[in-house]
Design an enzyme around this catalytic site. Sequence first.
Site, PDB file in Angstrom:
ATOM      1  CG  ASP A 141      -3.480 -21.254   3.689  1.00 36.04           C
ATOM      2  OD1 ASP A 141      -4.185 -22.268   3.871  1.00 36.04           O
ATOM      3  OD2 ASP A 141      -2.269 -21.298   3.459  1.00 36.04           O
TER       4      ASP A 141
ATOM      5  CG  HIS B  65      -4.183 -11.964  -0.955  1.00 36.33           C
ATOM      6  ND1 HIS B  65      -4.994 -11.523  -1.963  1.00 36.33           N
ATOM      7  CD2 HIS B  65      -3.739 -10.849  -0.324  1.00 36.33           C
ATOM      8  CE1 HIS B  65      -5.032 -10.188  -1.957  1.00 36.33           C
ATOM      9  NE2 HIS B  65      -4.275  -9.756  -0.968  1.00 36.33           N
TER      10      HIS B  65
ATOM     11  CG  HIS C 289      -2.168  -0.889   0.952  1.00 41.57           C
ATOM     12  ND1 HIS C 289      -3.467  -0.423   0.958  1.00 41.57           N
ATOM     13  CD2 HIS C 289      -2.262  -2.215   0.673  1.00 41.57           C
ATOM     14  CE1 HIS C 289      -4.301  -1.430   0.706  1.00 41.57           C
ATOM     15  NE2 HIS C 289      -3.597  -2.527   0.546  1.00 41.57           N
TER      16      HIS C 289
HETATM   17  C1  HEM Z   1      -4.733  -6.845  -7.010  1.00 43.85           C
HETATM   18  C2  HEM Z   1      -4.097  -6.601  -5.965  1.00 43.85           C
HETATM   19  C3  HEM Z   1      -4.661  -6.706  -4.575  1.00 43.85           C
HETATM   20  C4  HEM Z   1      -5.926  -6.533  -4.102  1.00 43.85           C
HETATM   21  C5  HEM Z   1      -7.168  -6.149  -4.880  1.00 43.85           C
HETATM   22  C6  HEM Z   1      -5.890  -6.775  -2.682  1.00 43.85           C
HETATM   23  C7  HEM Z   1      -6.964  -6.677  -1.827  1.00 43.85           C
HETATM   24  C8  HEM Z   1      -6.981  -7.076  -0.522  1.00 43.85           C
HETATM   25  C9  HEM Z   1      -8.140  -7.120   0.330  1.00 43.85           C
HETATM   26  C10 HEM Z   1      -9.550  -6.703  -0.100  1.00 43.85           C
HETATM   27  C11 HEM Z   1      -7.747  -7.616   1.528  1.00 43.85           C
HETATM   28  C12 HEM Z   1      -8.638  -7.893   2.746  1.00 43.85           C
HETATM   29  C13 HEM Z   1      -8.917  -6.676   3.559  1.00 43.85           C
HETATM   30  C14 HEM Z   1      -9.864  -7.022   4.693  1.00 43.85           C
HETATM   31  O1  HEM Z   1     -11.035  -7.346   4.413  1.00 43.85           O
HETATM   32  O2  HEM Z   1      -9.453  -6.975   5.865  1.00 43.85           O
HETATM   33  C15 HEM Z   1      -6.334  -7.873   1.454  1.00 43.85           C
HETATM   34  C16 HEM Z   1      -5.571  -8.380   2.479  1.00 43.85           C
HETATM   35  C17 HEM Z   1      -4.196  -8.525   2.415  1.00 43.85           C
HETATM   36  N1  HEM Z   1      -3.398  -8.193   1.351  1.00 43.85           N
HETATM   37 FE1  HEM Z   1      -4.014  -7.722  -0.490  1.00 43.85          FE
HETATM   38  N2  HEM Z   1      -4.622  -7.115  -2.337  1.00 43.85           N
HETATM   39  C18 HEM Z   1      -3.838  -7.085  -3.447  1.00 43.85           C
HETATM   40  C19 HEM Z   1      -2.489  -7.338  -3.534  1.00 43.85           C
HETATM   41  C20 HEM Z   1      -1.676  -7.524  -2.445  1.00 43.85           C
HETATM   42  C21 HEM Z   1      -0.230  -7.517  -2.480  1.00 43.85           C
HETATM   43  C22 HEM Z   1       0.607  -7.253  -3.731  1.00 43.85           C
HETATM   44  C23 HEM Z   1       0.194  -7.744  -1.209  1.00 43.85           C
HETATM   45  C24 HEM Z   1       1.599  -7.800  -0.674  1.00 43.85           C
HETATM   46  C25 HEM Z   1       2.646  -8.166  -1.356  1.00 43.85           C
HETATM   47  C26 HEM Z   1      -0.988  -7.917  -0.379  1.00 43.85           C
HETATM   48  C27 HEM Z   1      -0.986  -8.230   0.954  1.00 43.85           C
HETATM   49  C28 HEM Z   1      -2.107  -8.446   1.718  1.00 43.85           C
HETATM   50  C29 HEM Z   1      -2.064  -9.022   3.049  1.00 43.85           C
HETATM   51  C30 HEM Z   1      -0.820  -9.467   3.807  1.00 43.85           C
HETATM   52  C31 HEM Z   1      -3.392  -9.064   3.497  1.00 43.85           C
HETATM   53  C32 HEM Z   1      -3.881  -9.573   4.865  1.00 43.85           C
HETATM   54  C33 HEM Z   1      -3.884  -8.423   5.846  1.00 43.85           C
HETATM   55  C34 HEM Z   1      -4.265  -8.781   7.278  1.00 43.85           C
HETATM   56  O3  HEM Z   1      -4.726  -9.900   7.545  1.00 43.85           O
HETATM   57  O4  HEM Z   1      -4.083  -7.913   8.153  1.00 43.85           O
HETATM   58  N3  HEM Z   1      -2.097  -7.758  -1.164  1.00 43.85           N
HETATM   59  N4  HEM Z   1      -5.885  -7.532   0.195  1.00 43.85           N
END
Ligand code: HEM
Length: 322
Positions: free
Chosen positions: A241, A191, A65
């Site tokens: 997961d 994810h 982000h």
């Molecule tokens: C197309 C790209 C991406 C989209 C649309 C996306 C969207 C999201 C969404 C909607 C969530 C869940 C938020 C929630 O409901 O709490 C999430 C969680 C997360 N995303 Fe992504 N994401 C993307 C790419 C990435 C990338 C590139 C990374 C890191 C390299 C990443 C790392 C994470 C992590 C670690 C979580 C879990 C966060 C937590 O449990 O606190 N995401 N993402």
Amino acid sequence: MAVGKYTLFLLLPLLLQFDYGESDLQLNYYSESCPRAEEIIKAEVGKLYQTKYNTAISWIRNLFHDCVVKSCDASLLLDHAKGVESEKASSRSFGMRNFKHINTIKDAIEKECPMTVSCADIVALSARDGAAMLGGPHIEMKTGRKDSKESYAAQVESSIPNHNDTISNVLSTFKAIGIDTEGTVALLGAHSVGRVHCINIVHRLYPTVDPTIDPDYVDYLKRRCPSPEPNPKAVEYVRNDLATPFVLDNMYYKNILSHRGLLIIDQELVSDPITYPFVTRMAADNEYFHEQFSRALLILSENNPLTGDQGEIRKDCRHVNK
Ligand code: HEM
Ligand SMILES: *[C@@H]1O[C@H](CO)[C@@H](O)[C@H](O)[C@H]1NC(C)=O
């Protein structure tokens, strides 16, 4: 020889330019100004991880982000203030957590080397240390980023894809910062850890069930997310997961291949013929996933940084310096 001299003359501007290179990112940028910087950050990330696993997960999402929006400049970490609208308040930042623990890391660094190590480097190094602690690859990362003096809240929605964006939009977002299709598929492997709140899932369950989801899994999801309109304040979520929720491994790819992806974008990696071959390869080979994840995370972490005289070293990651 005259030709030699002339060549040198032509090369001179180029050589001078290399001198400027000193202000670019480099390995061990703090080797003289704060030799223990990376060690301290790793120790703090480790201590936090011991008491709260999910901090390590947050650091990985933070890097995404922060770096995708304009540059890796810790603009993400700024709080609301006069003239500053926080990026953290954007709907795209929904679910982000553990920000207050960044201050713990920064405080430990400030104690040893005041006003020397940037918040942007803390964002980058904590992500790579967090990834390693979660069983992911160890990534050698350059440092020397400076912190922004402003927030780019207005750009967050256009820079960070939505959960239901199309694959082609997502691929072009990443391509614009130098990450190819294979790298993008690998980054989404983040994810493999963490959670998704019901608010980002229910539209796939109600009023009609998305037929691409495994029916057994639908039952489980409906138990976790019983209402079509979850209260955004309630902490209703599903783990990305179920098998290895705290391991940054290739289970994500196995899950999406068995139609157990949570977000539309996760499932699209399987249905799209451009990304599908990478998904099957990553599902079959964890080492290959880790290699590609490292490569892509490095590119992400070096997106357009402020270096040299640009920006500042924030004293408190939440505010620009007075
Ligand atoms: C197309 C790209 C991406 C989209 C649309 C996306 C969207 C999201 C969404 C909607 C969530 C869940 C938020 C929630 O409901 O709490 C999430 C969680 C997360 N995303 Fe992504 N994401 C993307 C790419 C990435 C990338 C590139 C990374 C890191 C390299 C990443 C790392 C994470 C992590 C670690 C979580 C879990 C966060 C937590 O449990 O606190 N995401 N993402
Ligand atoms: C994507 O999800 C948002 C809510 O997060 C919704 O407002 C929007 O209509 C959805 N877009 C598509 C194309 O389904």
